[in-house]
Write an enzyme that holds these catalytic residues in place. Structure first.
Site, PDB file in Angstrom:
ATOM      1  CG  HIS A 136      70.448  44.885  50.616  1.00  0.00           C
ATOM      2  ND1 HIS A 136      70.133  44.264  51.801  1.00  0.00           N
ATOM      3  CD2 HIS A 136      69.819  46.090  50.647  1.00  0.00           C
ATOM      4  CE1 HIS A 136      69.338  45.031  52.522  1.00  0.00           C
ATOM      5  NE2 HIS A 136      69.141  46.159  51.854  1.00  0.00           N
ATOM      6  CB  SER A 151      96.851  31.127  38.230  1.00  0.00           C
ATOM      7  OG  SER A 151      96.586  29.740  38.163  1.00  0.00           O
ATOM      8  CE  LYS A 168      92.115  33.907  38.182  1.00  0.00           C
ATOM      9  NZ  LYS A 168      92.119  32.737  39.088  1.00  0.00           N
ATOM     10  CD  GLU A 207      91.750  36.062  47.051  1.00  0.00           C
ATOM     11  OE1 GLU A 207      90.770  35.800  46.341  1.00  0.00           O
ATOM     12  OE2 GLU A 207      92.871  35.536  46.885  1.00  0.00           O
TER      13      GLU A 207
END
Length: 477
Positions: free
Chosen positions: A151, A272, A278, A285
């Site tokens: 979970h 970024s 970043k 992804e």
């Protein structure tokens, strides 16, 4: 020169707009090698059976060799007619002998099986390489302890080796699924004609042996409309890419500041355009995002096939895009996942601190107490009381004192408290499939064996270039 199907019936060629709309050639060009291999095998059979004169067969074969070398094809309805048009421009009427006793229906059924068979081999090779990499990394990471999640909540301590073996187990199943696809592709379709066979004295067994298929398809009507092998391939690929997306999601989470379990090498981390601090996990992804395309290909095939009557229907032309996209997509995802994982660095101190600062060993405490004869449900409740007492005092479970343990339940003695050690917790799971040392060694060995099997299965698939080379020189009598 346009060799559109209407000319065979004595009608004029198709309108350019109709030809452009109905043509599958832009995608079919990717099947030209499969089509040439199938044509050579068919031509060899026709010559050996005396259906096509040997001199004509030699001339046609030489032109097929030239198409293989330069790949030049005229605009046509599909790759099959484009090859025929190319031959007709060089050989005239004799070129038409190649299409004796076959139809584009059984021709495309063969081309697609040859394509899927070859793509399965490439994917199996990628899976074998990925499994070997996971096994090698697991050997090196047996002492790295981190939380496992249910979970997405911290559940129990595991080793990083165990996590990597879990990933490997998914891809090992994918190798099995691709093996099933290969079995579906093992039936040779060429020779059933448009739907009902041919009156020529052909021998499909000759073609089967030349192309290294295991068996013949049984019924022409079924053969020309069958795309089950393609559905199986699209499903196996989509499932494997979904597995890759699950691994990618773990990496994305672990790389976040909220976890900080891993650091991505600069070789794969992206920055970024606006925020200089970043370090984004773009590669993972995108791997995760590719699952949408894979699932879409499977859905597209299913929808195309839904409701079609028996035999061949031109709707089946719409199978090209999903089939032709699926293999390269799968191989690229598997290859990039393996490459990306090589540049993911876990922080053992950080992952161990996450375990030591939590209560994930509660199940081990309950089991240790149960092993002393206390009913498990009673032991479970006692461990729960100990967890609550630790939480009230701001202590992690690993710091529970004997006094605190006796307050929770007098039967929780020093021996039971040893189960609070995260490393001991990992080592206690000695059952098959657990986190214990012997189990991990067995899992790593199993991954290595699966990697060998996948590589062997890939190697056993005939390569198109090898088949073409053999067929280019085989006896025509």
């Amino acid at each position: 020169m346009i060799v559109a199907k209407t000319e065979a019936a004595g009608e004029r060629s198709l309108l350019p707009e109709v030809l452009a709309f109905t043509s599958s050639l832009p995608l079919d060009r990717k099947l030209v090698r499969e089509d040439l291999v199938g044509s050579l095998a068919h031509l060899t059979m026709l010559a050996r059976k005396g259906i096509v004169p040997r001199d004509a067969a030699e001339a046609i074969r030489e032109e097929l060799r030239k198409v293989w070398q330069d790949g030049e094809l005229p605009d046509e309805e599909d790759v099959h007619m484009a090859v025929e048009a190319r031959l007709a421009a060089r050989l005239g009427e004799r070129a038409g002998l190649l299409h004796t006793a076959r139809s584009r229906n059984d021709q495309v059924a063969l081309d697609l099986r040859l394509h899927v068979r070859a793509q399965c081999a490439l994917a199996l090779d990628q899976i074998g390489t990925l499994l070997r990499a996971l096994a090698a990394r697991a050997k090196a990471e047996q002492d790295t302890v981190l939380p496992a999640y249910t979970h997405r909540q911290r559940a129990q301590p595991i080793s990083l080796a165990y996590l990597l073996c879990g990933y490997g187990a998914m891809f090992a199943r994918d190798a099995e699924a691709l093996g099933f696809v290969l079995q579906g592709c093992a039936a040779m379709p060429l020779g059933v004609g448009a739907i009902a066979g041919t009156s020529f004295p052909t021998d499909r067994e000759i073609v089967r042996k030349l192309l290294r298929f295991e068996r013949l398809t049984a019924n022409g009507l079924d053969t020309v409309g069958d795309r089950d092998f393609a559905l199986d391939f699209a499903y196996a690929a989509a499932r494997s890419i979904v597995h890759a997306s699950r691994v990618a999601t773990d990496v994305v989470d672990f790389a976040s500041a909220e976890f900080s379990f891993v650091r991505l090498d600069g070789d794969i981390a992206c920055g970024s355009s606006m925020m200089p601090q970043k370090r984004n996990p773009d590669l993972f992804e995108i791997i995760r995002g590719k699952s949408g395309q894979a699932i879409g290909n499977l859905s597209s095939l299913f929808v195309t096939l839904k409701g079609l009557p028996g035999g061949y229907n031109r709707d089946l032309q719409e199978d090209r895009a999903p089939i032709l996209e699926t293999g390269p997509l799968l191989c690229s995802v598997l290859g990039m996942l393996r490459l990306g994982l090589e540049h993911v660095r876990f922080d053992p101190a950080r992952t161990l601190a996450a375990v030591e600062g939590d209560y994930m060993q509660a199940t081990d405490v309950a089991e240790a107490l149960a092993q002393k004869g206390v009913p498990f449900r009673t032991a479970y409740q006692a461990a729960g009381r100990l967890v609550r007492l630790c939480q009230e005092r701001g202590l992690p479970l690993a710091k529970a004192t004997p006094e605190l343990a006796r307050e929770a339940d007098p039967r929780i003695d020093t021996d039971v408290l040893r189960a609070c050690d995260p490393r001991a917790s990992v080592g206690r799971k000695r059952n098959q499939g657990g986190t214990g040392t012997e189990s991990i060694q067995a899992q790593i060995a199993a991954l290595e064996a699966e990697a060998t099997r996948a590589a062997s299965a890939a190697k056993a698939v005939p390569r198109l270039e090898d088949l073409f080379a053999e067929l280019s020189t085989t006896e025509l009598r």
